[in-house]
Design an enzyme around this catalytic site. Sequence first.
Site, mmCIF file in Angstrom:
data_model
loop_
_atom_site.group_PDB
_atom_site.id
_atom_site.type_symbol
_atom_site.label_atom_id
_atom_site.label_comp_id
_atom_site.label_asym_id
_atom_site.label_seq_id
_atom_site.Cartn_x
_atom_site.Cartn_y
_atom_site.Cartn_z
ATOM 1 N N SER A 155 41.855 31.185 42.101
ATOM 2 C CA SER A 155 43.078 32.133 41.253
ATOM 3 C C SER A 155 44.104 30.907 40.743
ATOM 4 O O SER A 155 44.369 30.110 41.521
ATOM 5 C CB SER A 155 43.716 32.869 42.643
ATOM 6 O OG SER A 155 44.889 33.441 42.098
ATOM 7 N N TYR A 168 46.187 34.048 50.825
ATOM 8 C CA TYR A 168 45.282 34.182 49.697
ATOM 9 C C TYR A 168 45.358 32.949 49.194
ATOM 10 O O TYR A 168 44.155 32.525 48.650
ATOM 11 C CB TYR A 168 45.997 35.282 48.670
ATOM 12 C CG TYR A 168 45.318 35.413 47.628
ATOM 13 C CD1 TYR A 168 44.157 36.346 47.322
ATOM 14 C CD2 TYR A 168 45.806 35.034 46.299
ATOM 15 C CE1 TYR A 168 43.683 36.360 46.172
ATOM 16 C CE2 TYR A 168 45.192 35.415 44.958
ATOM 17 C CZ TYR A 168 44.118 36.082 45.053
ATOM 18 O OH TYR A 168 43.414 36.285 43.871
ATOM 19 N N LYS A 172 41.958 30.685 48.445
ATOM 20 C CA LYS A 172 41.535 30.279 47.202
ATOM 21 C C LYS A 172 41.492 28.930 46.863
ATOM 22 O O LYS A 172 40.454 28.544 45.933
ATOM 23 C CB LYS A 172 42.683 31.157 46.090
ATOM 24 C CG LYS A 172 42.397 32.647 46.092
ATOM 25 C CD LYS A 172 40.852 32.988 45.816
ATOM 26 C CE LYS A 172 40.695 34.273 45.250
ATOM 27 N NZ LYS A 172 39.518 34.879 45.143
HETATM 28 P P1 NAD Z 1 39.190 44.415 42.150
HETATM 29 O O1 NAD Z 1 39.823 44.941 43.274
HETATM 30 O O2 NAD Z 1 39.131 45.227 40.948
HETATM 31 O O3 NAD Z 1 37.806 43.775 42.680
HETATM 32 C C1 NAD Z 1 37.519 43.499 43.877
HETATM 33 C C2 NAD Z 1 36.441 44.206 44.496
HETATM 34 O O4 NAD Z 1 36.061 43.623 45.838
HETATM 35 C C3 NAD Z 1 36.488 45.548 44.673
HETATM 36 O O5 NAD Z 1 36.003 46.459 44.071
HETATM 37 C C4 NAD Z 1 36.515 45.877 46.220
HETATM 38 O O6 NAD Z 1 36.136 47.006 46.646
HETATM 39 C C5 NAD Z 1 35.505 44.686 46.684
HETATM 40 N N1 NAD Z 1 35.702 44.252 47.921
HETATM 41 C C6 NAD Z 1 36.671 43.835 48.699
HETATM 42 N N2 NAD Z 1 36.252 43.699 49.928
HETATM 43 C C7 NAD Z 1 35.065 43.807 49.946
HETATM 44 C C8 NAD Z 1 34.191 43.446 51.092
HETATM 45 N N3 NAD Z 1 34.345 42.998 52.192
HETATM 46 N N4 NAD Z 1 32.839 43.343 50.765
HETATM 47 C C9 NAD Z 1 32.123 43.792 49.655
HETATM 48 N N5 NAD Z 1 33.257 44.063 48.330
HETATM 49 C C10 NAD Z 1 34.640 43.836 48.690
HETATM 50 O O7 NAD Z 1 40.053 43.123 41.720
HETATM 51 P P2 NAD Z 1 39.566 41.953 40.714
HETATM 52 O O8 NAD Z 1 40.899 41.696 40.036
HETATM 53 O O9 NAD Z 1 38.669 42.264 39.909
HETATM 54 O O10 NAD Z 1 39.462 40.597 41.679
HETATM 55 C C11 NAD Z 1 37.944 39.900 41.459
HETATM 56 C C12 NAD Z 1 38.065 38.509 42.169
HETATM 57 O O11 NAD Z 1 38.983 38.070 41.165
HETATM 58 C C13 NAD Z 1 38.732 38.503 43.445
HETATM 59 O O12 NAD Z 1 38.197 37.641 44.126
HETATM 60 C C14 NAD Z 1 40.484 38.165 43.092
HETATM 61 O O13 NAD Z 1 41.229 37.475 44.188
HETATM 62 C C15 NAD Z 1 40.086 37.165 41.869
HETATM 63 N N6 NAD Z 1 41.306 37.130 40.855
HETATM 64 C C16 NAD Z 1 41.544 38.118 40.060
HETATM 65 C C17 NAD Z 1 42.666 37.927 39.275
HETATM 66 C C18 NAD Z 1 43.146 38.927 38.284
HETATM 67 O O14 NAD Z 1 43.904 38.703 37.219
HETATM 68 N N7 NAD Z 1 42.643 40.257 38.397
HETATM 69 C C19 NAD Z 1 43.360 36.747 39.320
HETATM 70 C C20 NAD Z 1 43.036 35.782 40.146
HETATM 71 C C21 NAD Z 1 41.866 36.000 40.941
#
Ligand code: NAD
Length: 306
Positions: A155, A168, A172
């Site tokens: 991230s 976090y 990360k």
């Molecule tokens: P999101 O909440 O849509 O997706 C994350 C998914 O992980 C969810 O569907 C949730 O149910 C699932 N999850 C949570 N705990 C779990 C577990 N113990 N076992 C299995 N599944 C589990 O959010 P997103 O933004 O799509 O995030 C995806 C990844 O990208 C994450 O690692 C997040 O930290 C990272 N990220 C996203 C952004 C962004 O801009 N969206 C930025 C930086 C990092």
Amino acid sequence: MPEQLDFTGQVAVITGAGGGVGRAYALDLARRGAKIVVNDLGGATDGTGGSDAMANRVCEEIRALDAEAVPNTDSVATPEGGAAIVQTALDRFGRIDILISNAGILRDKTFAKLEWTNLDAVLDVHLRAAFYVGQPAFRAMKEAGNGGKIMLTTSASGLFGNFGQSNYTAAKLGLVGLMRTLSLEGARNNIQVNAVAPVASTRLTGGETDSGPRAPSRVSPLVTALCHPSCTISGETFMAGDNWYTRVFVGQAEGWAADENLAVTAEDIADHWDTIRDPSKFTEPPHALVSMATLERLRDAESPSN
Ligand code: NAD
């Protein structure tokens, strides 16, 4: 037109694929012929609760594309869960070629107010999960001898820091260290390992959207390209999203190499901060054992024989 990146015959395990960027990865790979294990616990953004609805829904979307998918609702946050997720791919599809470790939660708190339960939950789902799911996947890829691709999810917050996210951000950036070591250990088995820092509107960032530059589908092209068997990139970190794709790396400044015979003092350091910190001349050591190479080069340049 560049050649279409085809994934026919490939099997991908994607954690947290029930929504957000994980779903976008799943749909893009499935559209290109990969068989997908759609893992998602289906809980809330803080990791509490659970349901099979999210994983099932994405499997239905994949089947509507005439592709194969199997849902899995095990948690990535335990060794048993990680093993069961990978076993689902082996039982159902007989192999695993791609692991995208993507599941995530948030428990934001300023450092002074952080409770240990919020540290553990975040380390478990982000950092430890990459071990719990990653090790059985890595072993299965190694044993099968077909190579493989592992994507870890970092991230911008972890790479650059962010107020209120000590748990976090530590997890990360820890994933980047893990990615670098796995890339070195995977090389002899043709397993490439990289990290992506997505930028997208999802429920984790305040509301999912399916259109525009912030759509998760603008992150997935970079991950799909990295996961294609023709791609040899390994050990690298990329930011992807908002239609911007860029590599992020750890550079080492040339620094100040004091005369070998000088007993360096804190005052000498204070006098040389500008040179020590100057980022204009940097290298990018490929691994720790060559992190002293710049010093050797500077010493060689100084030696009387040159
Ligand atoms: P999101 O909440 O849509 O997706 C994350 C998914 O992980 C969810 O569907 C949730 O149910 C699932 N999850 C949570 N705990 C779990 C577990 N113990 N076992 C299995 N599944 C589990 O959010 P997103 O933004 O799509 O995030 C995806 C990844 O990208 C994450 O690692 C997040 O930290 C990272 N990220 C996203 C952004 C962004 O801009 N969206 C930025 C930086 C990092």
